[in-house]
Design a protein around this motif. Structure first.
Motif, PDB file in Angstrom:
ATOM      1  N   UNK A  56       0.299  -1.166  -0.238  1.00  0.00           N
ATOM      2  CA  UNK A  56       0.415   0.219  -0.024  1.00  0.00           C
ATOM      3  C   UNK A  56       1.182   1.148   0.239  1.00  0.00           C
ATOM      4  N   UNK A  57      -0.035   2.339  -0.297  1.00  0.00           N
ATOM      5  CA  UNK A  57       0.344   3.485  -0.054  1.00  0.00           C
ATOM      6  C   UNK A  57       1.034   4.144   1.584  1.00  0.00           C
ATOM      7  N   UNK A  58       0.714   3.747   2.264  1.00  0.00           N
ATOM      8  CA  UNK A  58       1.562   3.913   3.898  1.00  0.00           C
ATOM      9  C   UNK A  58       1.527   2.404   4.170  1.00  0.00           C
ATOM     10  N   UNK A  59       3.457   1.882   4.671  1.00  0.00           N
ATOM     11  CA  UNK A  59       3.148   1.573   4.769  1.00  0.00           C
ATOM     12  C   UNK A  59       4.154   1.135   6.361  1.00  0.00           C
ATOM     13  N   UNK A  60       3.546   1.306   7.573  1.00  0.00           N
ATOM     14  CA  UNK A  60       5.025   1.085   8.705  1.00  0.00           C
ATOM     15  C   UNK A  60       6.159   1.343   8.659  1.00  0.00           C
ATOM     16  N   UNK A  61       7.125   2.166   9.452  1.00  0.00           N
ATOM     17  CA  UNK A  61       8.414   2.557   9.272  1.00  0.00           C
ATOM     18  C   UNK A  61       8.837   0.843   9.958  1.00  0.00           C
ATOM     19  N   UNK A  62       9.587   0.128   9.085  1.00  0.00           N
ATOM     20  CA  UNK A  62      10.432  -1.289   9.020  1.00  0.00           C
ATOM     21  C   UNK A  62      10.257  -2.500   8.426  1.00  0.00           C
ATOM     22  N   UNK A  63       8.975  -1.701   7.484  1.00  0.00           N
ATOM     23  CA  UNK A  63       8.032  -2.550   6.749  1.00  0.00           C
ATOM     24  C   UNK A  63       9.000  -2.613   5.352  1.00  0.00           C
ATOM     25  N   UNK A  64       8.113  -3.070   4.442  1.00  0.00           N
ATOM     26  CA  UNK A  64       8.414  -3.521   2.575  1.00  0.00           C
ATOM     27  C   UNK A  64       8.448  -1.752   1.856  1.00  0.00           C
ATOM     28  N   UNK A  65       9.042  -1.848   1.398  1.00  0.00           N
ATOM     29  CA  UNK A  65       8.690  -0.633   0.189  1.00  0.00           C
ATOM     30  C   UNK A  65       7.763  -0.097   0.249  1.00  0.00           C
ATOM     31  N   UNK A  66       7.316   0.694   0.121  1.00  0.00           N
ATOM     32  CA  UNK A  66       5.665   1.060  -0.223  1.00  0.00           C
ATOM     33  C   UNK A  66       5.227   1.406  -1.541  1.00  0.00           C
ATOM     34  N   UNK A  67       4.388   1.310  -1.846  1.00  0.00           N
ATOM     35  CA  UNK A  67       4.165   1.719  -3.268  1.00  0.00           C
ATOM     36  C   UNK A  67       4.294   4.088  -3.284  1.00  0.00           C
ATOM     37  N   UNK A  68       5.123   4.258  -4.363  1.00  0.00           N
ATOM     38  CA  UNK A  68       5.040   6.047  -4.206  1.00  0.00           C
ATOM     39  C   UNK A  68       4.994   6.617  -5.067  1.00  0.00           C
ATOM     40  N   UNK A  69       4.409   7.350  -5.499  1.00  0.00           N
ATOM     41  CA  UNK A  69       4.205   7.891  -6.933  1.00  0.00           C
ATOM     42  C   UNK A  69       5.173   9.823  -7.392  1.00  0.00           C
ATOM     43  N   UNK A  70       6.087   9.579  -7.736  1.00  0.00           N
ATOM     44  CA  UNK A  70       6.977  11.190  -8.129  1.00  0.00           C
ATOM     45  C   UNK A  70       6.329  11.092  -9.287  1.00  0.00           C
ATOM     46  N   UNK A  71       5.644  12.895  -9.473  1.00  0.00           N
ATOM     47  CA  UNK A  71       5.552  13.322 -11.006  1.00  0.00           C
ATOM     48  C   UNK A  71       6.363  14.301 -11.200  1.00  0.00           C
ATOM     49  N   UNK A  72       6.718  14.571 -12.552  1.00  0.00           N
ATOM     50  CA  UNK A  72       7.659  15.243 -13.073  1.00  0.00           C
ATOM     51  C   UNK A  72       6.772  16.647 -12.282  1.00  0.00           C
ATOM     52  N   UNK A  73       7.712  17.267 -12.465  1.00  0.00           N
ATOM     53  CA  UNK A  73       7.166  19.175 -12.062  1.00  0.00           C
ATOM     54  C   UNK A  73       6.887  20.006 -13.774  1.00  0.00           C
ATOM     55  N   UNK A  74       5.544  20.224 -13.605  1.00  0.00           N
ATOM     56  CA  UNK A  74       5.798  20.574 -15.258  1.00  0.00           C
ATOM     57  C   UNK A  74       4.229  22.428 -14.990  1.00  0.00           C
ATOM     58  N   UNK A  75       4.813  23.296 -16.180  1.00  0.00           N
ATOM     59  CA  UNK A  75       4.107  24.065 -15.986  1.00  0.00           C
ATOM     60  C   UNK A  75       3.005  23.817 -16.200  1.00  0.00           C
ATOM     61  N   UNK A  76       2.562  23.061 -17.219  1.00  0.00           N
ATOM     62  CA  UNK A  76       1.926  22.224 -18.343  1.00  0.00           C
ATOM     63  C   UNK A  76       0.316  21.598 -16.693  1.00  0.00           C
ATOM     64  N   UNK A  77       0.566  21.254 -15.566  1.00  0.00           N
ATOM     65  CA  UNK A  77      -0.413  21.233 -14.621  1.00  0.00           C
ATOM     66  C   UNK A  77       0.316  21.276 -12.869  1.00  0.00           C
ATOM     67  N   UNK A  78      -0.610  20.849 -12.215  1.00  0.00           N
ATOM     68  CA  UNK A  78      -0.559  21.144 -10.927  1.00  0.00           C
ATOM     69  C   UNK A  78      -1.051  19.640 -10.611  1.00  0.00           C
ATOM     70  N   UNK A  79      -0.393  18.861  -9.116  1.00  0.00           N
ATOM     71  CA  UNK A  79      -1.335  18.204  -8.748  1.00  0.00           C
ATOM     72  C   UNK A  79      -2.243  18.727  -7.684  1.00  0.00           C
ATOM     73  N   UNK A  80      -3.393  18.050  -7.675  1.00  0.00           N
ATOM     74  CA  UNK A  80      -4.965  18.224  -6.920  1.00  0.00           C
ATOM     75  C   UNK A  80      -5.148  17.315  -5.351  1.00  0.00           C
ATOM     76  N   UNK A  81      -4.359  17.518  -4.768  1.00  0.00           N
ATOM     77  CA  UNK A  81      -4.615  16.319  -3.450  1.00  0.00           C
ATOM     78  C   UNK A  81      -3.355  15.166  -3.600  1.00  0.00           C
ATOM     79  N   UNK A  82      -3.086  14.013  -2.490  1.00  0.00           N
ATOM     80  CA  UNK A  82      -2.934  13.146  -3.357  1.00  0.00           C
ATOM     81  C   UNK A  82      -3.166  12.085  -3.607  1.00  0.00           C
ATOM     82  N   UNK A  83      -2.348  11.177  -4.460  1.00  0.00           N
ATOM     83  CA  UNK A  83      -2.803   9.733  -4.959  1.00  0.00           C
ATOM     84  C   UNK A  83      -3.795   9.091  -4.352  1.00  0.00           C
ATOM     85  N   UNK A  84      -5.393   8.652  -4.894  1.00  0.00           N
ATOM     86  CA  UNK A  84      -5.930   8.009  -4.040  1.00  0.00           C
ATOM     87  C   UNK A  84      -6.240   6.346  -4.399  1.00  0.00           C
TER      88      UNK A  84
END
Length: 149
Positions: A56-84
């Motif tokens: 999942x997106x929120x794995x406690x410390x000491x656990x496996x790697x959480x699924x995570x997202x990194x979006x490339x910054x752009x002048x064409x868009x801005x992120x609206x909230x977090x990944x759901x």
């Protein structure tokens, strides 16, 4: 003698190649939906092979790697909230000595974006870790681009 050595080497490499397996239990796809002239949703879908899971997106410390997202910054868009994402299942894993959130079969993550121009390319990377009952694969990254028209 040369022929025998060549034949033995060929057989050895053939057997070694048959034993070695590359696991790729997760495939990714990306789509988008324009909500109005100023907003869209990016859908990033993971299809997970039977017997495997991603975390999942929120794995406690000491656990496996959480699924995570990194979006490339752009002048064409801005992120609206977090990944759901839908609520993950949870199970106790001896390897990490904790309950960890996970997904099986398939899961679709969503990110809303505010658009600053008509046609927009949204780029990003998802980092994830896939495991089955016997092993965990090293963390992997999937780079994606989706065009919003």
């Amino acid at each position: 003698m040369k022929k025998l050595s060549l034949l033995m080497a060929l057989v050895l490499f053939s057997v070694a190649g048959a034993v070695a397996q590359i696991y790729n239990p997760v495939t990714w796809s990306v789509a988008s939906k324009k909500l109005n002239n100023n907003e869209a949703v990016v859908f990033v879908k993971a299809t997970i092979e039977q017997g495997w899971n991603i975390y999942g997106l929120q794995v406690p410390d000491g656990g496996p790697i959480s699924t995570s997202f990194k979006f490339t910054p752009s002048k064409e868009y801005t992120l609206n909230g977090k990944v759901a994402a839908p609520a993950p299942k949870s199970k106790f894993e001896k390897l990490f000595n904790m309950d960890v959130p996970y997904y099986i079969n398939e899961v679709t993550f969503q990110q809303k974006v505010k658009l600053t121009k008509g046609q927009t390319n949204v780029k990003g990377v998802v980092e994830f870790m896939a495991c089955d009952k016997e092993r965990c694969l090293p963390p992997e990254e999937y780079a994606f681009t989706v065009t919003i028209k």
